[in-house]
Design an enzyme around this catalytic site. Structure first.
Site, PDB file in Angstrom:
ATOM      1  N   SER A 135       0.821  -1.211   0.000  1.00  7.17           N
ATOM      2  CA  SER A 135       0.000   0.000   0.000  1.00  7.17           C
ATOM      3  C   SER A 135       0.848   1.251   0.000  1.00  7.17           C
ATOM      4  CB  SER A 135      -0.851   0.039   1.269  1.00  7.17           C
ATOM      5  OG  SER A 135      -1.669  -1.070   1.349  1.00  7.17           O
ATOM      6  N   HIS A 177      -0.922  -2.380  -7.146  1.00  7.78           N
ATOM      7  CA  HIS A 177      -1.675  -2.087  -5.916  1.00  7.78           C
ATOM      8  C   HIS A 177      -3.179  -2.182  -6.171  1.00  7.78           C
ATOM      9  CE1 HIS A 177      -2.809   1.067  -2.637  1.00  7.78           C
ATOM     10  NE2 HIS A 177      -2.913  -0.158  -2.181  1.00  7.78           N
ATOM     11  N   GLU A 211      -3.483   0.578  -9.002  1.00  5.99           N
ATOM     12  CA  GLU A 211      -2.404   1.563  -9.173  1.00  5.99           C
ATOM     13  C   GLU A 211      -1.172   0.771  -9.605  1.00  5.99           C
ATOM     14  OE1 GLU A 211      -1.964   5.399  -6.216  1.00  5.99           O
ATOM     15  OE2 GLU A 211      -1.939   3.461  -5.270  1.00  5.99           O
ATOM     16  N   ASN A 268      -2.942   6.177  -1.064  1.00  5.69           N
ATOM     17  CA  ASN A 268      -2.819   6.263   0.395  1.00  5.69           C
ATOM     18  C   ASN A 268      -2.194   7.562   0.879  1.00  5.69           C
ATOM     19  OD1 ASN A 268      -4.137   3.999   1.540  1.00  5.69           O
ATOM     20  ND2 ASN A 268      -2.643   2.751   0.450  1.00  5.69           N
TER      21      ASN A 268
HETATM   22  N1  LIG Z   1      -6.222  -4.174   3.553  1.00  5.14           N
HETATM   23  C1  LIG Z   1      -6.343  -3.353   2.535  1.00  5.14           C
HETATM   24  O1  LIG Z   1      -7.350  -2.654   2.379  1.00  5.14           O
HETATM   25  C2  LIG Z   1      -5.242  -3.283   1.513  1.00  5.14           C
HETATM   26  C3  LIG Z   1      -5.494  -2.637   0.291  1.00  5.14           C
HETATM   27  C4  LIG Z   1      -4.476  -2.609  -0.675  1.00  5.14           C
HETATM   28  C5  LIG Z   1      -3.249  -3.191  -0.398  1.00  5.14           C
HETATM   29  N2  LIG Z   1      -3.026  -3.794   0.814  1.00  5.14           N
HETATM   30  C6  LIG Z   1      -1.717  -4.402   1.052  1.00  5.14           C
HETATM   31  O2  LIG Z   1      -1.822  -5.795   0.826  1.00  5.14           O
HETATM   32  C7  LIG Z   1      -0.890  -6.482   1.677  1.00  5.14           C
HETATM   33  C8  LIG Z   1      -1.632  -7.514   2.493  1.00  5.14           C
HETATM   34  O3  LIG Z   1      -2.643  -6.867   3.255  1.00  5.14           O
HETATM   35  P1  LIG Z   1      -3.906  -7.661   3.827  1.00  5.14           P
HETATM   36  O4  LIG Z   1      -4.905  -6.631   4.188  1.00  5.14           O
HETATM   37  O5  LIG Z   1      -4.265  -8.783   2.915  1.00  5.14           O
HETATM   38  O6  LIG Z   1      -3.275  -8.278   5.172  1.00  5.14           O
HETATM   39  P2  LIG Z   1      -3.697  -9.592   5.973  1.00  5.14           P
HETATM   40  O7  LIG Z   1      -3.180  -9.398   7.341  1.00  5.14           O
HETATM   41  O8  LIG Z   1      -5.142  -9.905   5.755  1.00  5.14           O
HETATM   42  O9  LIG Z   1      -2.860 -10.759   5.205  1.00  5.14           O
HETATM   43  C9  LIG Z   1      -1.476 -10.826   5.167  1.00  5.14           C
HETATM   44  C10 LIG Z   1      -1.088 -12.285   4.977  1.00  5.14           C
HETATM   45  O10 LIG Z   1       0.314 -12.359   4.690  1.00  5.14           O
HETATM   46  C11 LIG Z   1       0.792 -13.531   5.287  1.00  5.14           C
HETATM   47  N3  LIG Z   1       2.252 -13.507   5.389  1.00  5.14           N
HETATM   48  C12 LIG Z   1       3.036 -12.857   6.277  1.00  5.14           C
HETATM   49  N4  LIG Z   1       4.342 -13.134   6.043  1.00  5.14           N
HETATM   50  C13 LIG Z   1       4.381 -13.977   4.990  1.00  5.14           C
HETATM   51  C14 LIG Z   1       5.423 -14.637   4.282  1.00  5.14           C
HETATM   52  N5  LIG Z   1       6.691 -14.484   4.629  1.00  5.14           N
HETATM   53  N6  LIG Z   1       5.095 -15.445   3.237  1.00  5.14           N
HETATM   54  C15 LIG Z   1       3.813 -15.626   2.880  1.00  5.14           C
HETATM   55  N7  LIG Z   1       2.774 -15.017   3.520  1.00  5.14           N
HETATM   56  C16 LIG Z   1       3.047 -14.227   4.558  1.00  5.14           C
HETATM   57  C17 LIG Z   1       0.075 -13.579   6.640  1.00  5.14           C
HETATM   58  O11 LIG Z   1       0.130 -14.876   7.211  1.00  5.14           O
HETATM   59  C18 LIG Z   1      -1.337 -13.135   6.233  1.00  5.14           C
HETATM   60  O12 LIG Z   1      -2.149 -14.255   5.895  1.00  5.14           O
HETATM   61  C19 LIG Z   1      -0.168  -5.387   2.498  1.00  5.14           C
HETATM   62  O13 LIG Z   1       1.006  -5.029   1.853  1.00  5.14           O
HETATM   63  C20 LIG Z   1      -1.186  -4.260   2.467  1.00  5.14           C
HETATM   64  O14 LIG Z   1      -0.590  -3.004   2.665  1.00  5.14           O
HETATM   65  C21 LIG Z   1      -4.001  -3.867   1.761  1.00  5.14           C
END
Ligand SMILES: NC(=O)c1ccc[n+]([C@@H]2O[C@H](COP(=O)([O-])OP(=O)(O)OC[C@H]3O[C@@H](n4cnc5c(N)ncnc54)[C@H](O)[C@@H]3O)[C@@H](O)[C@H]2O)c1
Length: 285
Positions: free
Chosen positions: A121, A142, A154, A192
């Site tokens: 993000s 993104h 993005e 963001n």
């Molecule tokens: N939540 C949102 O609205 C949103 C929107 C756009 C982008 N993002 C980005 O997407 C990414 C994930 O966010 P999310 O909301 O899905 O988080 P989340 O907490 O739901 O999921 C993250 C997952 O990554 C896994 N993980 C951690 N370390 C790991 C590794 N070494 N290998 C494999 N898997 C691993 C965790 O076990 C977890 O299941 C982040 O970078 C976040 O900034 C989030």
């Protein structure tokens, strides 16, 4: 020249990773969905099934098509399973150390032609690219949450990202039914950098007792025509992710206007991460 992407490794099966895996499989790609534990990938896969089942119930998808889509997805707990993938899309926790570790391994394990994309993000794509031997093949892709619903992707070019890789990822976003917008690599990109300070300011309004979370959300929904109030949205995004993004903006620009609200820190320390843990600014059953 743009390349063809047939098989993709999605790293992280949380709320974003399973959404990306679903949309990629629906676009006809073979998908390997990876996380650190079998129970996490199984939970991600169960979410995809539930989501697709809802589409079947609404008559948007046939049961047969749903099974075909699910058949495109295999589950994995080892990044080695990406050995025959044309691309990786990393959607692991928003933490630089975690992402750098993953990209180092992806660089070792994926074929030399493979593109390495991050769904981060806010974290700098250029810095992530620098730990690989293929910085020209590293890019930000993104997606927005929830991935199956939101149109925008993005696409963030790192300093070294090649035009061919940009074009390939742009085409892939279109194939996945999305609208791609090109952005350069600065903290928080565009989405963001604009959204998160607004959410942080809404949290300051709670912290300073200006109004209740419900009242703040009502002001923004009814007064600004936002579909969702900023605190409901923060709970939906995940308060840990919101804090991580504010830290990136604060450090990246060195400007105090991006300081994260102490109340946000407190909630994250308490494990109140929003919807995903059942409690944030609101409580969830
Ligand atoms: N939540 C949102 O609205 C949103 C929107 C756009 C982008 N993002 C980005 O997407 C990414 C994930 O966010 P999310 O909301 O899905 O988080 P989340 O907490 O739901 O999921 C993250 C997952 O990554 C896994 N993980 C951690 N370390 C790991 C590794 N070494 N290998 C494999 N898997 C691993 C965790 O076990 C977890 O299941 C982040 O970078 C976040 O900034 C989030």
């Amino acid at each position: 020249m743009a390349q063809h992407i047939g098989k993709v490794l999605v790293v992280g099966a949380g709320q974003m990773g399973n959404g990306i895996a679903q949309v990629a499989a629906q676009a006809g790609l073979d998908v390997v969905l990876n996380d650190i534990k079998q129970e996490f990938v199984e939970r991600g896969f169960a979410n995809i099934r539930r989501n697709l089942q809802r589409s079947v119930e609404k008559g948007k998808l046939t049961q047969d098509h749903m099974e075909t889509v699910l058949g495109h997805i295999t589950l994995s707990t080892s990044l080695q399973d990406g050995h025959d993938c044309d691309m990786a899309i990393e959607a692991a926790t928003e933490n630089m150390e975690i992402k750098l570790g993953i990209f180092r391994q992806l660089d070792e394990m994926l074929p030399s032609h493979a593109i390495l994309a991050s769904n981060t993000s806010s974290l700098p794509i250029t810095e992530i690219a620098a730990v690989t031997k293929r910085p020209e093949q590293v890019i930000g892709m993104h997606f927005m949450n929830p991935v199956p619903v939101m149109k925008l992707v993005e696409i963030i070019r790192g300093l070294a990202t090649s035009d061919a890789v940009y074009e390939t990822v742009y085409n892939l976003a279109v194939q996945m039914g999305k609208t791609a917008v090109e952005v350069n690599d600065f903290p928080g990109f565009v989405s963001n950098r604009v959204l998160m300070p607004m959410i942080n300011e809404a949290i300051y309004c709670v912290y300073e007792g200006v109004a209740t979370p419900e009242a703040i959300d009502d002001v923004m929904k009814l007064g600004m025509n936002h579909p969702m109030g900023p605190l409901t949205l923060a709970d939906f995004i995940g308060l840990d992710t919101c804090l991580a993004i504010m830290e990136v903006l604060y450090e990246g620009f060195g400007d105090s206007k991006y300081r994260p609200c102490p109340l946000l820190r407190k909630y994250v320390k308490a494990g109140w991460l929003g919807r995903k843990t059942g409690r944030g600014f609101y409580t969830y059953a």
